[in-house]
Design a protein around this motif. Structure first.
Motif, PDB file in Angstrom:
ATOM      1  N   GLU A 197     -33.850  -2.720 -45.939  1.00  7.70           N
ATOM      2  CA  GLU A 197     -33.907  -4.078 -46.473  1.00  7.70           C
ATOM      3  C   GLU A 197     -33.819  -4.078 -48.001  1.00  7.70           C
ATOM      4  OE1 GLU A 197     -33.830  -6.371 -44.280  1.00  7.70           O
ATOM      5  OE2 GLU A 197     -34.434  -5.248 -42.493  1.00  7.70           O
ATOM      6  N   ASP A 198     -33.044  -5.040 -48.525  1.00  8.82           N
ATOM      7  CA  ASP A 198     -32.916  -5.251 -49.970  1.00  8.82           C
ATOM      8  C   ASP A 198     -33.945  -6.301 -50.376  1.00  8.82           C
ATOM      9  OD1 ASP A 198     -32.232  -6.117 -52.532  1.00  8.82           O
ATOM     10  OD2 ASP A 198     -30.091  -5.770 -52.224  1.00  8.82           O
ATOM     11  N   ASP A 199     -35.037  -5.877 -50.996  1.00  9.94           N
ATOM     12  CA  ASP A 199     -36.098  -6.811 -51.373  1.00  9.94           C
ATOM     13  C   ASP A 199     -35.698  -7.708 -52.542  1.00  9.94           C
ATOM     14  OD1 ASP A 199     -37.557  -5.657 -49.408  1.00  9.94           O
ATOM     15  OD2 ASP A 199     -39.117  -4.797 -50.692  1.00  9.94           O
TER      16      ASP A 199
ATOM     17  N   ASN B  36     -34.674  -0.020 -40.086  1.00 11.43           N
ATOM     18  CA  ASN B  36     -34.045  -1.117 -40.824  1.00 11.43           C
ATOM     19  C   ASN B  36     -34.157  -0.870 -42.325  1.00 11.43           C
ATOM     20  OD1 ASN B  36     -33.324  -2.813 -38.571  1.00 11.43           O
ATOM     21  ND2 ASN B  36     -35.499  -3.263 -38.329  1.00 11.43           N
TER      22      ASN B  36
ATOM     23  N   THR C 129     -32.671  -9.185 -53.047  1.00 14.74           N
ATOM     24  CA  THR C 129     -31.863 -10.317 -52.563  1.00 14.74           C
ATOM     25  C   THR C 129     -32.361 -10.877 -51.241  1.00 14.74           C
ATOM     26  OG1 THR C 129     -30.340  -8.864 -51.350  1.00 14.74           O
ATOM     27  CG2 THR C 129     -29.829  -9.332 -53.665  1.00 14.74           C
ATOM     28  N   GLY C 130     -33.226 -10.119 -50.553  1.00 15.40           N
ATOM     29  CA  GLY C 130     -33.684 -10.541 -49.234  1.00 15.40           C
ATOM     30  C   GLY C 130     -32.691 -10.234 -48.129  1.00 15.40           C
ATOM     31  N   LYS C 131     -31.645  -9.491 -48.449  1.00 13.20           N
ATOM     32  CA  LYS C 131     -30.619  -9.192 -47.448  1.00 13.20           C
ATOM     33  C   LYS C 131     -30.968  -7.949 -46.637  1.00 13.20           C
ATOM     34  CE  LYS C 131     -26.578 -11.219 -49.738  1.00 13.20           C
ATOM     35  NZ  LYS C 131     -25.212 -10.936 -50.275  1.00 13.20           N
ATOM     36  N   HIS C 132     -30.550  -7.973 -45.371  1.00 12.59           N
ATOM     37  CA  HIS C 132     -30.643  -6.797 -44.500  1.00 12.59           C
ATOM     38  C   HIS C 132     -29.445  -5.900 -44.777  1.00 12.59           C
ATOM     39  CE1 HIS C 132     -31.208  -4.283 -40.981  1.00 12.59           C
ATOM     40  NE2 HIS C 132     -29.982  -4.564 -40.594  1.00 12.59           N
ATOM     41  N   LEU C 133     -29.688  -4.652 -45.136  1.00 10.88           N
ATOM     42  CA  LEU C 133     -28.597  -3.750 -45.515  1.00 10.88           C
ATOM     43  C   LEU C 133     -27.958  -3.081 -44.303  1.00 10.88           C
ATOM     44  CD1 LEU C 133     -30.281  -2.082 -48.628  1.00 10.88           C
ATOM     45  CD2 LEU C 133     -28.511  -3.851 -48.614  1.00 10.88           C
ATOM     46  N   ARG C 134     -28.784  -2.528 -43.410  1.00  9.51           N
ATOM     47  CA  ARG C 134     -28.214  -1.844 -42.245  1.00  9.51           C
ATOM     48  C   ARG C 134     -29.351  -1.452 -41.301  1.00  9.51           C
ATOM     49  NH1 ARG C 134     -26.740   4.064 -44.922  1.00  9.51           N
ATOM     50  NH2 ARG C 134     -27.916   5.323 -43.445  1.00  9.51           N
TER      51      ARG C 134
END
Length: 209
Positions: free
Chosen positions: A81-83, A79, A85-90
């Motif tokens: 993760e964009d720390d 996984n 923004t808190g978004k899951h990238l892929r």
């Protein structure tokens, strides 16, 4: 005998012949089983018995078999993760047989994200690679954490809007508006008035910076 494929020879303790009819105090039966050390692929292999010299016995043999079945298919997930923004990238996935090495590496994906303006925070995927385990109930999970790269722009280091932030990556992120020399440098005028207690101006001093 059976085993699951692991690309290794059979090493079970039961790789011995079963002897029947030998008296308790009799001489041991001389025999040898066929060599299975080269039989590692999926399939069925005969186990033959070569009888040695047994002057006190009339020996008959029954061959056996070794069956190697396909190993369990295992899965791993990585996984990203964009720390910031808190978004899951892929999520990247790979699969293979138990005991085999995955070809997956995180280096390529991380390099691509860095070109897009990210910094690596952490990566718990082993640099030496991953060997698929033998647990079919749980996927092997790994996480790569990334954050947005931050460049500090000062009046001494202006930039042209629309140009690449990283000159070696012309298709990557570009400088936004508000970073030119004009944007970052402003003239500020300060006026100080000195007055008497009765309100009359004594003098005025102006300073620009």
């Amino acid at each position: 005998m059976t085993k699951k494929w692991d690309n290794q020879p059979y090493t079970g303790d039961d790789l011995v012949g079963t002897v029947t009819g030998q008296p308790t105090d009799g001489d041991p039966v001389a025999y040898q089983l066929s060599d299975l050390s080269g039989d590692t692929a999926v399939g069925t292999y005969p186990i033959t018995v070569t009888v040695g010299t047994n002057p006190n016995y009339d020996v008959t043999t029954t061959p056996g078999t070794l069956t190697i079945t396909e190993a369990d298919t295992q899965y791993l997930k990585v996984n990203y993760e964009d720390d910031t923004t808190g978004k899951h990238l892929r999520t990247d996935t790979d699969h293979g047989y138990t005991g085999t090495q995955s070809d997956y590496k995180t280096a390529g994906a991380i390099a691509a994200y860095e070109q897009d303006g990210y910094d690596l925070v952490s990566d718990d995927f082993p640099a030496s690679g991953v060997t698929f385990d033998d647990d079919t109930t749980v996927d092997q999970l790994f996480t790569v954490h990334l954050k947005h790269h931050v460049d500090t722009v000062t009046p001494d280091n202006p930039h042209d809007p629309g140009t690449p932030i990283d000159p070696s990556n012309p298709t990557g992120p570009q400088w936004p508006t508000g970073v030119t020399e004009t944007d970052l440098n402003h003239t500020v005028t300060e006026t100080i008035q000195y007055r008497f207690a009765n309100g009359k101006t004594l003098r005025r001093r102006t300073k620009s910076a």
